[in-house]
Each structure stands twice: as C-alpha cells, then as structure tokens.
Design a protein around this motif. Structure first.
Motif, PDB file in Angstrom:
ATOM      1  N   GLU A  76      43.147  34.672  43.270  1.00 21.69           N
ATOM      2  CA  GLU A  76      42.824  35.113  42.422  1.00 21.69           C
ATOM      3  C   GLU A  76      41.144  33.357  42.445  1.00 21.69           C
ATOM      4  OE1 GLU A  76      43.866  36.962  37.674  1.00 21.69           O
ATOM      5  OE2 GLU A  76      45.025  35.061  38.676  1.00 21.69           O
ATOM      6  N   ASP A  77      42.061  32.315  42.444  1.00 25.90           N
ATOM      7  CA  ASP A  77      40.709  31.343  41.924  1.00 25.90           C
ATOM      8  C   ASP A  77      39.728  31.534  43.427  1.00 25.90           C
ATOM      9  OD1 ASP A  77      41.993  30.629  39.489  1.00 25.90           O
ATOM     10  OD2 ASP A  77      42.939  28.463  40.948  1.00 25.90           O
ATOM     11  N   TYR A  78      40.440  31.484  44.419  1.00 24.53           N
ATOM     12  CA  TYR A  78      39.625  31.622  45.839  1.00 24.53           C
ATOM     13  C   TYR A  78      38.502  33.468  45.384  1.00 24.53           C
ATOM     14  CZ  TYR A  78      37.634  32.473  50.081  1.00 24.53           C
ATOM     15  OH  TYR A  78      36.635  33.008  51.389  1.00 24.53           O
ATOM     16  N   ALA A 124      34.627  38.818  37.864  1.00 24.38           N
ATOM     17  CA  ALA A 124      35.138  36.889  37.687  1.00 24.38           C
ATOM     18  C   ALA A 124      35.926  36.505  36.687  1.00 24.38           C
ATOM     19  CB  ALA A 124      33.430  35.695  38.180  1.00 24.38           C
ATOM     20  N   LEU A 125      35.611  36.926  35.508  1.00 22.28           N
ATOM     21  CA  LEU A 125      35.868  37.238  34.639  1.00 22.28           C
ATOM     22  C   LEU A 125      37.018  37.446  34.280  1.00 22.28           C
ATOM     23  CD1 LEU A 125      32.919  37.675  32.137  1.00 22.28           C
ATOM     24  CD2 LEU A 125      34.040  35.598  32.356  1.00 22.28           C
ATOM     25  N   PHE A 126      37.385  38.572  34.497  1.00 22.18           N
ATOM     26  CA  PHE A 126      39.109  39.577  34.584  1.00 22.18           C
ATOM     27  C   PHE A 126      39.380  39.843  36.185  1.00 22.18           C
ATOM     28  CE2 PHE A 126      36.884  40.581  30.485  1.00 22.18           C
ATOM     29  CZ  PHE A 126      37.719  39.578  29.933  1.00 22.18           C
ATOM     30  N   PRO A 127      39.460  39.106  37.301  1.00 18.71           N
ATOM     31  CA  PRO A 127      39.534  39.458  38.452  1.00 18.71           C
ATOM     32  C   PRO A 127      40.604  40.123  38.388  1.00 18.71           C
ATOM     33  CG  PRO A 127      40.268  37.260  38.083  1.00 18.71           C
ATOM     34  CD  PRO A 127      39.454  37.807  36.752  1.00 18.71           C
ATOM     35  N   MET A 128      41.441  40.222  37.771  1.00 24.85           N
ATOM     36  CA  MET A 128      42.525  41.665  38.136  1.00 24.85           C
ATOM     37  C   MET A 128      42.582  42.709  37.136  1.00 24.85           C
ATOM     38  SD  MET A 128      44.630  39.712  40.689  1.00 24.85           S
ATOM     39  CE  MET A 128      46.117  40.339  40.594  1.00 24.85           C
ATOM     40  N   ARG A 129      41.535  43.063  36.669  1.00 24.05           N
ATOM     41  CA  ARG A 129      41.799  44.189  36.066  1.00 24.05           C
ATOM     42  C   ARG A 129      40.185  45.130  36.853  1.00 24.05           C
ATOM     43  NH1 ARG A 129      45.857  42.892  35.566  1.00 24.05           N
ATOM     44  NH2 ARG A 129      47.457  42.854  34.177  1.00 24.05           N
ATOM     45  N   LEU A 130      39.130  43.679  36.344  1.00 21.23           N
ATOM     46  CA  LEU A 130      38.195  44.560  37.119  1.00 21.23           C
ATOM     47  C   LEU A 130      37.878  44.117  38.244  1.00 21.23           C
ATOM     48  CD1 LEU A 130      35.927  44.151  33.529  1.00 21.23           C
ATOM     49  CD2 LEU A 130      37.598  46.093  34.296  1.00 21.23           C
ATOM     50  N   GLY A 131      38.275  43.364  39.324  1.00 20.03           N
ATOM     51  CA  GLY A 131      38.304  42.830  40.427  1.00 20.03           C
ATOM     52  C   GLY A 131      38.206  44.049  41.166  1.00 20.03           C
ATOM     53  N   PRO A 132      38.293  43.348  42.324  1.00 20.88           N
ATOM     54  CA  PRO A 132      38.884  44.199  43.972  1.00 20.88           C
ATOM     55  C   PRO A 132      39.854  44.763  43.735  1.00 20.88           C
ATOM     56  CG  PRO A 132      38.257  41.976  44.668  1.00 20.88           C
ATOM     57  CD  PRO A 132      38.264  41.770  43.077  1.00 20.88           C
ATOM     58  N   PRO A 133      40.319  46.710  44.092  1.00 18.46           N
ATOM     59  CA  PRO A 133      41.878  47.283  43.804  1.00 18.46           C
ATOM     60  C   PRO A 133      43.065  46.011  45.220  1.00 18.46           C
ATOM     61  CG  PRO A 133      40.456  48.139  45.204  1.00 18.46           C
ATOM     62  CD  PRO A 133      39.403  47.422  44.646  1.00 18.46           C
ATOM     63  N   ASP A 134      42.576  45.296  45.914  1.00 22.48           N
ATOM     64  CA  ASP A 134      43.577  44.823  46.314  1.00 22.48           C
ATOM     65  C   ASP A 134      43.687  43.392  46.206  1.00 22.48           C
ATOM     66  OD1 ASP A 134      40.979  44.174  46.820  1.00 22.48           O
ATOM     67  OD2 ASP A 134      41.499  44.413  49.766  1.00 22.48           O
ATOM     68  N   VAL A 187      42.756  48.698  26.904  1.00 24.46           N
ATOM     69  CA  VAL A 187      41.336  48.737  26.124  1.00 24.46           C
ATOM     70  C   VAL A 187      40.232  48.540  27.167  1.00 24.46           C
ATOM     71  CG1 VAL A 187      40.275  46.991  24.362  1.00 24.46           C
ATOM     72  CG2 VAL A 187      42.471  48.576  24.356  1.00 24.46           C
ATOM     73  N   LEU A 188      40.833  47.418  28.060  1.00 23.51           N
ATOM     74  CA  LEU A 188      39.861  46.122  28.772  1.00 23.51           C
ATOM     75  C   LEU A 188      39.261  47.219  29.843  1.00 23.51           C
ATOM     76  CD1 LEU A 188      38.267  43.761  29.878  1.00 23.51           C
ATOM     77  CD2 LEU A 188      40.930  43.150  30.906  1.00 23.51           C
ATOM     78  N   VAL A 189      40.243  48.295  30.639  1.00 24.48           N
ATOM     79  CA  VAL A 189      39.764  48.803  31.550  1.00 24.48           C
ATOM     80  C   VAL A 189      38.806  50.375  31.463  1.00 24.48           C
ATOM     81  CG1 VAL A 189      40.212  50.388  33.930  1.00 24.48           C
ATOM     82  CG2 VAL A 189      41.586  48.879  33.277  1.00 24.48           C
ATOM     83  N   CYS A 190      39.697  51.239  30.446  1.00 20.13           N
ATOM     84  CA  CYS A 190      38.866  52.139  29.399  1.00 20.13           C
ATOM     85  C   CYS A 190      37.552  52.302  28.877  1.00 20.13           C
ATOM     86  CB  CYS A 190      39.821  53.329  28.934  1.00 20.13           C
ATOM     87  SG  CYS A 190      40.908  53.385  30.769  1.00 20.13           S
ATOM     88  N   TYR A 191      37.910  51.113  27.879  1.00 22.21           N
ATOM     89  CA  TYR A 191      36.835  50.909  26.469  1.00 22.21           C
ATOM     90  C   TYR A 191      35.509  51.124  26.501  1.00 22.21           C
ATOM     91  CZ  TYR A 191      41.190  52.114  23.284  1.00 22.21           C
ATOM     92  OH  TYR A 191      41.858  52.455  22.848  1.00 22.21           O
TER      93      TYR A 191
END
Length: 340
Positions: free
Chosen positions: A98-100, A82-92, A178-182
């Motif tokens: 996003e808002d939904y 919910a904090l980072f939907p397009m990076r840590l949310g579902p792959p599809d 950074v967001l996905v890997c660190y």
C-alpha cells in the motif's frame, strides 16, 4: 500503442491522430477538396482570431494556456486511489505494498498537478496584465506542497462522509459498498479536493474537478461551498449546491435538492455582481428531503427537517418541521417569524 484506423464507407479510413505525412506544405490532405477542409479550417481560424482580438487575448503563447480536463481526470483517478488504495486503487493491490503504491501514485499525480496549477497561475497573471514568469512556477510548487499536506485531513473528512452514508441508509450493507458504489460519496471525494484547491486560489482547476463529478453523478456542488463533516447525499441526482452555501455537520439531503440563490444583484448597466453571499446556511443535524428548493441567504436552523418538494425562501428556526402546507405561510407553526 499502435495507431488504429476506423473503417468508413467506400473503403476510406480515418486516422485516430493527425498524420503530418498525409498533408502537403499548405496542410491540405487528400480529403481536403472532397470535404472542403481548407475552407472550414480558414473559417475556424478567423473565428479564433476575432475572439482573441475582441477579448484582448495574445497570439504569441505558442502552447496551451489553460488547464486540461483530461489531465485533471487522470490526476483525480490517482488521488482517489491514493486516498482509498484498497478500495479505489488497482484491483491487484496488496496491503503489504500500500505505502509504495500511495507514494508512487502521489509522486505522479502531484507532479502532474504542478503543471496544471502553473497553467492556471500563468493565465491569472496574463489576465491581470502581468507577464508570466518564475514567480508563478515557484507559487505552483508551494501550492501543490500545501495541497499534498492537506490530503490526510481530506481522508479523515471523507471517512466521516462514508460513515454518515452507511448509518443513514438502511439499504447500505457495508461501508465498502458506500465507498465503491454511492454517487454521493463519489461527488464528495471530488468536492473535498475541489474545495481545497478553491481555497488555495486556483478556482478554475477546482471548477473542473467539480464538473467532472457533476458529469459522472448529476450532483452539482460548486467548489466554493463549505460543507462540514458527516455529510450524506442520498441518491443524489439533481442536487445543486451553490458557491456561497454553508453546510454544517451531520446534514443529510436527498435527490433534486437545490440550495440556490434567490436573486442576482446587478449594476447600472445590468451586469451581474460577482461574489457576495447569496446561498443558504444549513446548520448542524438538518435533513432536507427530495425535491426541496431553498433559495437566498436564509438560515435553516439546527435540527430542522425540510419536507419533500418544499419551496423555501425564508429562514427556519432550529427544530422546525416544514412541509409544503406551511412553507407557503409567512409564519410557521411555532409562531415565530419565518423570515427573521
């Protein structure tokens, strides 16, 4: 999902979950005599009873009385998404939904969090000699509402941590990397959430959240630690930050850094005093390099640099550069007392 069995030697099988149909009235199963399960169960029951009697634990709860690590892990997964939907949310996930996704995910995660908060509040009441009741249920709802309202601010703080890592690491090719890997950023997502819960009076939940990150990254940050914006932990493994540590803005630390306590106060019987400021204060714009250990309620002044493997138990004035050679001296290179 269908229950599966795992093959064992001699054509036996082990059920994934307990199957009441395999037990007789006493709870025994076909393997009971072979493995002496009845004796083991009885001894474990006796051990539980001894613990409960020695520590004044009631035996009439009937249900689980403490929060669940597994439940908290699922909640954290939802909050990260919910904090980072397009990076840590579902792959599809697509931006137009996003808002939904965020709303649906928060609905699930926050309602699950209410149940966990309620468990801790009820436990606190029992420890305090009160009988749990509607007051804890009402407080749990109010607490989670306050927590949910804090999420936009937590996202803003985490954005500064992402930028600090990107700007501070020449190997970082993008903020997305950074967001996905660190691991340092993963730990800080957990810490920002854990610290919020800690401040709101549910320290057990906060500690579970922190330890989930500790287990995944090797970075141990107590949820009580106060950490400012633009915080960057590079590499991260072995970092320890104690409960009463205070860290300013634009601070960077490297792997195996410890911000710990120098000594623990005890009472006349030798029992530790709980609480009390005992960890370092790190002011803005400080860099602490790999393997450094800073102990006690000392202050690392603004803009100071602490070299690798330094052992430091004295305060350091702003702008100082401390290496192993001068860290062992009572006075540092500008003539000021290091212990002032």
């Amino acid at each position: 999902m269908e229950a599966r069995t795992v093959p064992l030697p001699a054509q036996s099988t082990m059920p994934i979950a307990h199957d009441p149909s395999r037990a007789d009235a006493s709870g025994a199963t076909p393997n009971d005599a072979l493995l002496d399960l009845g004796g083991i169960v009885a001894q474990l029951r006796a051990a539980r009873q001894r613990w409960r009697e020695e520590h004044g634990r009631s035996r009439d709860f009937g249900v689980r009385e403490l929060p669940s690590r597994e439940a908290l892990a699922a909640i954290l997964e939802g909050l990260r998404g919910a904090l980072f939907p397009m990076r840590l949310g579902p792959p599809d996930l697509r931006q137009d939904s996003e808002d939904y996704f965020v709303g649906h995910t928060l609905d699930t995660a926050l309602h699950a969090l209410i149940a966990q908060v309620r468990l801790e509040l009820r436990s606190q009441a029992r420890i305090g000699g009160e009988r749990p009741g509607p007051a804890q249920d009402e407080r749990a709802l109010a607490l989670v509402r306050e927590f949910g309202a804090a999420l936009p601010h937590l996202r803003e703080l985490l954005d500064t941590d992402v930028l600090a890592a990107y700007r501070g690491d020449p190997a970082a090719r993008s903020v997305d990397e950074v967001l996905v890997c660190y691991p340092g950023l993963h730990a800080m997502i957990h810490h920002r959430i854990a610290h919020q819960l800690y401040q709101q009076g549910v320290p057990l939940l906060a500690r579970i959240v922190a330890e989930l990150a500790h287990g995944a990254t090797g970075i141990d940050i107590h949820p009580g630690a106060r950490i400012g914006s633009h915080f960057f932990i590079d590499h991260g493994t072995g970092v320890v930050i104690g409960e009463t540590a205070v860290i300013g803005n634009n601070v960077r630390i490297y792997q195996a850094v410890t911000l710990g306590a120098k000594r623990f106060e005890t009472d006349a019987d030798g029992a530790l005093h709980k609480g009390g400021a005992r960890h370092p204060i790190v002011e803005d714009d400080v860099v602490i390099y790999a393997g450094a250990t800073v102990l006690g309620r000392v202050t690392i002044g603004r803009g100071a640099s602490i070299g690798g493997n330094v052992w430091l138990t004295r305060s350091v004035p702003p702008g100082s550069h401390i290496a192993q050679a001068n860290a062992r001296d009572d006075r540092i290179d500008d003539g000021a007392s290091a212990g002032r």
